[in-house]
Design a protein around this motif. Structure first.
Motif, PDB file in Angstrom:
ATOM      1  N   MET A  90      -3.702  -0.527   0.250  1.00 57.10           N
ATOM      2  CA  MET A  90      -2.842  -1.004   1.335  1.00 57.10           C
ATOM      3  C   MET A  90      -1.533  -1.536   0.783  1.00 57.10           C
ATOM      4  O   MET A  90      -0.474  -1.414   1.346  1.00 57.10           O
ATOM      5  CB  MET A  90      -3.573  -2.106   2.081  1.00 57.10           C
ATOM      6  N   LEU A  91      -1.610  -2.115  -0.426  1.00 56.15           N
ATOM      7  CA  LEU A  91      -0.390  -2.679  -0.981  1.00 56.15           C
ATOM      8  C   LEU A  91       0.473  -1.626  -1.652  1.00 56.15           C
ATOM      9  O   LEU A  91       1.623  -1.860  -1.940  1.00 56.15           O
ATOM     10  CB  LEU A  91      -0.742  -3.761  -1.990  1.00 56.15           C
TER      11      LEU A  91
ATOM     12  N   GLY B 139       2.644   1.327  -1.566  1.00 54.75           N
ATOM     13  CA  GLY B 139       3.385   2.229  -0.694  1.00 54.75           C
ATOM     14  C   GLY B 139       3.216   3.649  -1.194  1.00 54.75           C
ATOM     15  O   GLY B 139       3.194   4.613  -0.450  1.00 54.75           O
TER      16      GLY B 139
ATOM     17  N   GLU C 253      10.270  -0.279  -1.891  1.00 55.18           N
ATOM     18  CA  GLU C 253      10.926  -1.527  -1.534  1.00 55.18           C
ATOM     19  C   GLU C 253      11.869  -1.916  -2.658  1.00 55.18           C
ATOM     20  O   GLU C 253      11.644  -2.868  -3.375  1.00 55.18           O
ATOM     21  CB  GLU C 253       9.881  -2.615  -1.302  1.00 55.18           C
TER      22      GLU C 253
ATOM     23  N   MET D 156       1.534  -9.830  -9.179  1.00 53.00           N
ATOM     24  CA  MET D 156       1.549 -10.424  -7.854  1.00 53.00           C
ATOM     25  C   MET D 156       0.953  -9.464  -6.825  1.00 53.00           C
ATOM     26  O   MET D 156       0.312  -9.885  -5.875  1.00 53.00           O
ATOM     27  CB  MET D 156       2.964 -10.841  -7.436  1.00 53.00           C
ATOM     28  N   ARG D 157       1.171  -8.176  -7.024  1.00 47.75           N
ATOM     29  CA  ARG D 157       0.578  -7.210  -6.094  1.00 47.75           C
ATOM     30  C   ARG D 157      -0.939  -7.220  -6.192  1.00 47.75           C
ATOM     31  O   ARG D 157      -1.637  -7.176  -5.184  1.00 47.75           O
ATOM     32  CB  ARG D 157       1.099  -5.811  -6.406  1.00 47.75           C
TER      33      ARG D 157
ATOM     34  N   ALA E 166      -2.716  -9.727  -7.241  1.00 48.82           N
ATOM     35  CA  ALA E 166      -3.174 -11.008  -6.704  1.00 48.82           C
ATOM     36  C   ALA E 166      -3.186 -10.951  -5.179  1.00 48.82           C
ATOM     37  O   ALA E 166      -4.119 -11.432  -4.533  1.00 48.82           O
ATOM     38  CB  ALA E 166      -2.266 -12.137  -7.187  1.00 48.82           C
ATOM     39  N   ALA E 167      -2.155 -10.345  -4.606  1.00 47.99           N
ATOM     40  CA  ALA E 167      -2.081 -10.230  -3.152  1.00 47.99           C
ATOM     41  C   ALA E 167      -3.259  -9.422  -2.632  1.00 47.99           C
ATOM     42  O   ALA E 167      -3.886  -9.790  -1.638  1.00 47.99           O
ATOM     43  CB  ALA E 167      -0.761  -9.575  -2.739  1.00 47.99           C
TER      44      ALA E 167
ATOM     45  N   ARG F 258      -6.170  -9.096  -4.031  1.00 44.37           N
ATOM     46  CA  ARG F 258      -7.395  -9.899  -4.150  1.00 44.37           C
ATOM     47  C   ARG F 258      -7.456 -10.969  -3.075  1.00 44.37           C
ATOM     48  O   ARG F 258      -8.517 -11.269  -2.533  1.00 44.37           O
ATOM     49  CB  ARG F 258      -7.469 -10.544  -5.535  1.00 44.37           C
ATOM     50  N   LEU F 259      -6.298 -11.530  -2.783  1.00 40.60           N
ATOM     51  CA  LEU F 259      -6.248 -12.556  -1.736  1.00 40.60           C
ATOM     52  C   LEU F 259      -6.652 -11.956  -0.390  1.00 40.60           C
ATOM     53  O   LEU F 259      -7.474 -12.515   0.334  1.00 40.60           O
ATOM     54  CB  LEU F 259      -4.833 -13.139  -1.660  1.00 40.60           C
ATOM     55  N   MET F 260      -6.082 -10.798  -0.092  1.00 39.19           N
ATOM     56  CA  MET F 260      -6.371 -10.201   1.213  1.00 39.19           C
ATOM     57  C   MET F 260      -7.809  -9.673   1.286  1.00 39.19           C
ATOM     58  O   MET F 260      -8.337  -9.490   2.371  1.00 39.19           O
ATOM     59  CB  MET F 260      -5.384  -9.061   1.517  1.00 39.19           C
TER      60      MET F 260
ATOM     61  N   ARG G  30     -10.301 -11.305   0.277  1.00 41.37           N
ATOM     62  CA  ARG G  30     -11.222 -12.432   0.504  1.00 41.37           C
ATOM     63  C   ARG G  30     -11.728 -12.411   1.939  1.00 41.37           C
ATOM     64  O   ARG G  30     -11.125 -11.798   2.813  1.00 41.37           O
ATOM     65  CB  ARG G  30     -10.500 -13.757   0.246  1.00 41.37           C
TER      66      ARG G  30
END
Lengths: 221, 259, 221
Positions: free
Chosen positions: B1-2, B4, B25, B117-118, B120-121, B123-125, B127
């Motif tokens: 999803m992250l 593109g 981006e 950061m991607r 990490a993002a 992994r965060l999403m 959760r």
């Protein structure tokens, strides 16, 4: 309710049994949508109660149940067990999917907080698009932190308790992979990117009507 | 999803990148995708090769006459410079210019950080999220009787409210209030009708209308009335008298009427 | 969640254990906005489940707990045990959105404090009703500041600690300036540059004018 110890009585009587305290905490947490801290709970219990101990008992009781007692943002809340999410999903409207930009911006704020707008842009290599911060503020996942005491005193952003609650985090220290990122130096504040890719201020498409660029505009965040 | 651009696109050649340029981006995103093509750990990425990849990418975009945003071109210029500096033996680097290795390291760091950061993002999403995987009590108890109104307002409400008032103020049309003026025509009319009483020398101020004698309005009334008397004097209808500069002005009906 | 039985799989597999069914019913009832009938519950469970039996087990489990499983109009719901209702008294709050006038007034006080009533009216362009200020005072989001030493010695209003708490601000200096609001996409229309803010009275000590920005001012515009 009729035989419930009122505040006044409880002053002159021994605190309820631990078992009874556990029931009370159970009732309090069940009825609250917001997480409650042990302190908040203790204030609502009769004098002499030990909320921490009652919470410990309750945590054991609900271990592996369909509803579990969890800690978020240093507070306590009952939440459905995450393995049962598939049963319940239709119960709630599915939340709107966040854009890639919003997700990345949120993560950068979470891992680097407090973070200024230009720091977010520095990491992503593009200007933070209009509305992204707006959206995250609106979700109440981020809020304003202290201004950075650097020239221009830029506004900073930090994450909120609602953010921790949403992602089931006890604190920002529990963000996934935080320690590894720190150890790898990837969260270090590097000197501004004068040797790297610079972010160009992107013209806001909404400002089309403007003839001349506003000299005050760029990079105040 | 992250991503593109998915992995298969990243493994394909440059042309497939061009097709996807909308999905990027910014230049850093393109560079990260290109860097993944080197199939090495980002810590061991060849910045020289990356610069060449990027410049080739920009060139083919130009050939296809794709419109590239300015920041893509700025980055191209910067990478071309970096490339030339990296090819130069270090001892020949001009005085006072940033060290090419430093620049390359800095870029490698930016790429690693963005990738980190991607991840990490992601992994965060991934959760368990409230309202998606985990749910709150659907119907908190309706037991209580204490009615307390809690007024709700968020920080965003506050900021938007302030922005709104400021914007509204900015758009308020500017009305320059026209000061009240006593027209000379009015003065003429009034003088002509009251002149009959001015058999004796009469102070000019006496002819001002009652409601124009207030400090703020008098200047206009006085000026118009004076101008009107000059007009009447020219026609021989009144006579004027002033004994010294800035002294009081008197007028009376003229004795002789013109024929 | 990935290993959750989907509808199709459950056709070919045995239903979950009764214990597991009980967990599922527990989660369903906890998260449901309305009481649920046994039939409604059974429809949400994997094929072959026995909702009635799971409900019976759950009823026993919650017997005499702080929260109990009750039947209302033939449907099932969790309710706080009736003897603990006194604990929940203060929980009940009706929540109302603050009126537009009140939020605007509050924001002007926040940005221009100390602000007199007539200064607020100057910025808003309309009269401020007594009730609006009363409400904000009542909420303890604003309080009276020093009187302004100008003719009439008008009272001024300033924001309070409770205000900072409520809006999650560290200090009023952390409120973003006009340009920052705009950059964050919070400002929909473009104010007409520098002239937009000259509606404040000249003698207003907060409005320093843009040519000499005070670095300690909360406003950056």
């Amino acid at each position: 309710m009729s035989d419930a110890p009122g505040d006044q009585e409880s002053l002159s009587f021994a605190p309820p049994s631990l078992d009874e305290q556990e029931r009370m905490v159970e009732a309090l947490l069940f009825s609250s949508v917001e997480p409650l801290s042990a302190d908040e709970i203790e204030k609502r219990l009769p004098r002499g109660s030990d909320a921490a101990e009652a919470l410990r008992l309750l945590e054991v009781r609900y271990d592996k149940r369909g509803v579990t007692l969890i800690r978020v943002a240093g507070k306590w809340a009952f939440r459905t067990a995450s393995d049962l999410g598939f049963l319940l999903r239709s119960e709630e409207k599915t939340s709107k999917k966040l854009s890639r930009a919003a997700v990345e911006t949120l993560s950068i704020i979470a891992y680097h907080q407090p973070a200024t707008r230009s720091e977010i842009e520095e990491v992503r290599g593009v200007a933070v698009s209009r509305g992204t911060l707006d959206l995250l503020l609106d979700l109440e996942w981020i809020r304003l932190g202290r201004r950075r005491e650097t020239p221009g005193r830029p506004v900073t952003f930090v994450t909120t308790e609602a953010f921790l609650d949403h992602f089931g985090l006890e604190s920002v220290k529990d963000l996934p992979g935080l320690q590894e990122l720190k150890a790898a130096g990837l969260l270090d504040a590097q000197p501004s990117g004068k040797f790297g890719i610079q972010t160009l201020p992107v013209e806001d498409d909404v400002d089309d009507g403007e003839d001349a660029p506003d000299p005050d505009e760029p990079e105040l965040f | 999803m992250l991503d593109g651009v998915n992995d298969s696109a990243a493994e394909a050649d440059n042309d497939s990148l061009l097709i996807d340029i909308e999905g990027f981006e910014g230049p850093l995103d393109v560079l990260l995708t290109l860097a993944r093509q080197q199939k090495v750990d980002l810590r061991h990425i060849s910045i020289l090769q990356l610069a060449e990849q990027y410049l080739a990418f920009i060139d083919s975009a130009r050939e296809l006459q794709l419109e590239l945003a300015a920041d893509y071109l700025v980055t191209a210029a910067w990478l071309a410079y970096l490339k030339s500096r990296l090819l130069l033996p270090p001892e020949e680097s001009p005085e006072g210019e940033p060290d090419a290795d430093e620049m390359a390291k800095r870029l490698a760091f930016q790429l690693q950080r963005l990738e980190a950061m991607r991840k990490a993002a992601a992994r965060l999403m991934a959760r368990d999220q409230l309202g998606r995987d985990v749910f709150v009590r659907g119907a908190p108890d309706p037991v209580a009787v204490d009615k307390q109104t809690e007024w709700r307002a968020t920080l965003l409400d506050l900021l938007q409210a302030y922005a709104r008032t400021k914007t509204r103020a900015a758009y308020t049309p500017l009305h320059i209030e026209r000061p009240k003026i006593y027209a000379m025509e009015d003065a003429l009319k009034r003088l002509t009708s009251t002149l009959g009483m001015a058999v004796e020398w009469t102070l000019l101020q006496e002819f001002l209308p009652e409601d124009w004698r207030e400090e703020r309005l008098m200047r206009s009334a006085l000026a118009s009335t004076f101008a009107a008397t000059l007009e009447l004097a020219r026609d021989g209808i009144v006579s004027l008298q002033q004994e010294e500069n800035f002294g009081p002005i008197y007028l009376r009906r003229a004795e002789k009427r013109p024929s």
